[in-house]
Design a protein around this motif. Structure first.
Motif, PDB file in Angstrom:
ATOM      1  N   ASN A 141       0.877  -1.210  -0.079  1.00  0.00           N
ATOM      2  CA  ASN A 141       0.149   0.046  -0.052  1.00  0.00           C
ATOM      3  C   ASN A 141       0.747   1.306   0.008  1.00  0.00           C
ATOM      4  O   ASN A 141       0.105   2.409   0.066  1.00  0.00           O
ATOM      5  N   CYS A 165      -2.202   5.344  -1.727  1.00  0.00           N
ATOM      6  CA  CYS A 165      -3.385   6.052  -1.349  1.00  0.00           C
ATOM      7  C   CYS A 165      -2.953   7.640  -1.901  1.00  0.00           C
ATOM      8  O   CYS A 165      -4.021   8.450  -2.300  1.00  0.00           O
ATOM      9  N   ASP A 166      -1.897   8.093  -1.658  1.00  0.00           N
ATOM     10  CA  ASP A 166      -1.627   9.380  -2.234  1.00  0.00           C
ATOM     11  C   ASP A 166      -1.516   9.499  -3.539  1.00  0.00           C
ATOM     12  O   ASP A 166      -1.992  10.557  -4.345  1.00  0.00           O
ATOM     13  N   CYS A 191      -5.325   9.576  -4.543  1.00  0.00           N
ATOM     14  CA  CYS A 191      -6.174  10.866  -4.234  1.00  0.00           C
ATOM     15  C   CYS A 191      -5.673  12.004  -5.021  1.00  0.00           C
ATOM     16  O   CYS A 191      -6.577  13.132  -5.092  1.00  0.00           O
ATOM     17  N   ARG A 196     -10.054  10.305   3.638  1.00  0.00           N
ATOM     18  CA  ARG A 196      -9.033   9.176   3.202  1.00  0.00           C
ATOM     19  C   ARG A 196      -8.407   8.670   4.487  1.00  0.00           C
ATOM     20  O   ARG A 196      -8.164   9.326   5.267  1.00  0.00           O
ATOM     21  N   GLU A 231      -6.340   4.516   5.922  1.00  0.00           N
ATOM     22  CA  GLU A 231      -5.734   3.331   5.800  1.00  0.00           C
ATOM     23  C   GLU A 231      -6.250   2.438   7.144  1.00  0.00           C
ATOM     24  O   GLU A 231      -5.807   2.916   8.296  1.00  0.00           O
ATOM     25  N   ILE A 290      -6.890   0.202   1.821  1.00  0.00           N
ATOM     26  CA  ILE A 290      -6.963   1.837   1.781  1.00  0.00           C
ATOM     27  C   ILE A 290      -8.738   2.065   1.470  1.00  0.00           C
ATOM     28  O   ILE A 290      -9.294   1.530   0.687  1.00  0.00           O
ATOM     29  N   VAL A 305     -11.283   5.216   0.744  1.00  0.00           N
ATOM     30  CA  VAL A 305     -11.524   6.579   0.125  1.00  0.00           C
ATOM     31  C   VAL A 305     -12.858   7.067   0.131  1.00  0.00           C
ATOM     32  O   VAL A 305     -13.861   6.026  -0.563  1.00  0.00           O
ATOM     33  N   ILE A 344      -9.033  -2.054  -3.153  1.00  0.00           N
ATOM     34  CA  ILE A 344      -9.220  -0.613  -2.399  1.00  0.00           C
ATOM     35  C   ILE A 344     -10.808  -0.579  -2.260  1.00  0.00           C
ATOM     36  O   ILE A 344     -11.628  -1.304  -2.809  1.00  0.00           O
TER      37      ILE A 344
END
Length: 283
Positions: free
Chosen positions: A13, A17-18, A21, A31, A33, A38, A40, A93
């Motif tokens: 991961n 996520c960055d 997003c 957002r 984790e 993850i 969102v 996700i």
């Protein structure tokens, strides 16, 4: 034999996520984790655009599930949860959006055909409507069912019961006539601080035995030499006759060797052995 596949066995991961997003931009409302996944949260009116971008730009090709969650204390009490899988990345996700009882969520049947049935399940269980779904009907409950069973305020006994009527030869719906003990469920286990006595708990107030009995010695159990001697005594009235006792059983059949010989058969007959030999000679 080794099998080669483009997808990794395990996808981390780190940085995912960055990157997601940053690509989604202002569509993201929250957002985080959690439990190695993850999550969102996007704005409700942008859910179709967000999922399309994740499918086309980030290779999350498959929609695995759509689930619902009910939070009665929130203004937008329902969460619609989309679970996506990337086959090429071997990564999953979770994308969520919030809504209430009256506001519909944009359908994603334009992205995945299987979303039709999944949205019908959420509608049936929670009452969430999906704008653009052309076949939004109940899928798990019956046609005449009232209410949505997965809502937290739905009574455990339901509102209606059904039975087969022999007079009308069909299934009929009637109001629930059971004891409505669960209508005002307070989310407290009845085994923790109940104000009433549950069936069977009245025995819990029985005082303990003052002097418990124990079997520290053989005499407390009734065992010993006298008991063994008494057990060895024969108490049966008439034991079966044994061979060599000289006392015949009057109800027993006569022995075979004492029966008279059978009269010989009339006419010409052959024994089995002789008949077999004759058939073998003919062959």
């Amino acid at each position: 034999m080794s099998v080669l596949h483009s997808g990794p066995r395990y996808a981390s991961n780190d940085g995912v996520c960055d990157a997601l997003c940053a690509s989604l931009g202002d569509m993201v409302a929250e957002r985080h984790e959690e439990h190695g996944e993850i999550v969102v949260t996007v704005h409700r009116d942008r859910i179709e655009d967000a999922l399309r971008l994740l499918r086309d730009e980030h290779s999350y090709q498959q929609l695995m599930e759509i689930a619902g969650v009910d939070f009665p204390d929130r203004a937008e009490r329902f969460e619609v949860v989309y679970m996506l899988l990337s086959l090429t990345k071997n990564h999953r996700i979770i994308v969520k959006c919030a809504t209430d009882e009256a506001t519909p969520v944009p359908t994603v049947t334009t992205l995945w055909p299987n979303a039709g049935w999944l949205e019908r399940e959420v509608f049936d269980m929670y009452g969430v409507t999906f704008a653009g779904n052309m076949d939004l009907r109940r899928i798990l409950t019956d046609y005449g069912f009232e209410g949505h069973p997965f809502r937290k305020d739905f009574p455990l006994t339901g509102y209606q019961e059904l039975r087969y009527s022999e007079e009308e030869k069909r299934v009929v719906y009637e109001p629930v006539e059971l004891a409505q003990d669960f209508r005002s469920f307070d989310f407290t286990s009845p085994w923790e601080g109940a104000d009433y006595v549950l069936p069977g708990d009245e025995k819990a107030s029985t005082p303990p035995v003052a002097e418990p009995k124990s079997t520290d010695s053989p005499k407390d159990t009734g065992a010993g030499a006298k008991t063994d001697a008494k057990a060895a005594e024969k108490v049966s009235a008439a034991a079966p006759a044994k061979e060599g006792t000289g006392t015949p059983d009057p109800e027993a059949p006569a022995p075979t060797e004492d029966r008279p010989d059978r009269k010989p058969r009339e006419g010409s007959t052959n024994d089995t052995a002789t008949a077999t030999e004759i058939e073998e000679e003919k062959d």
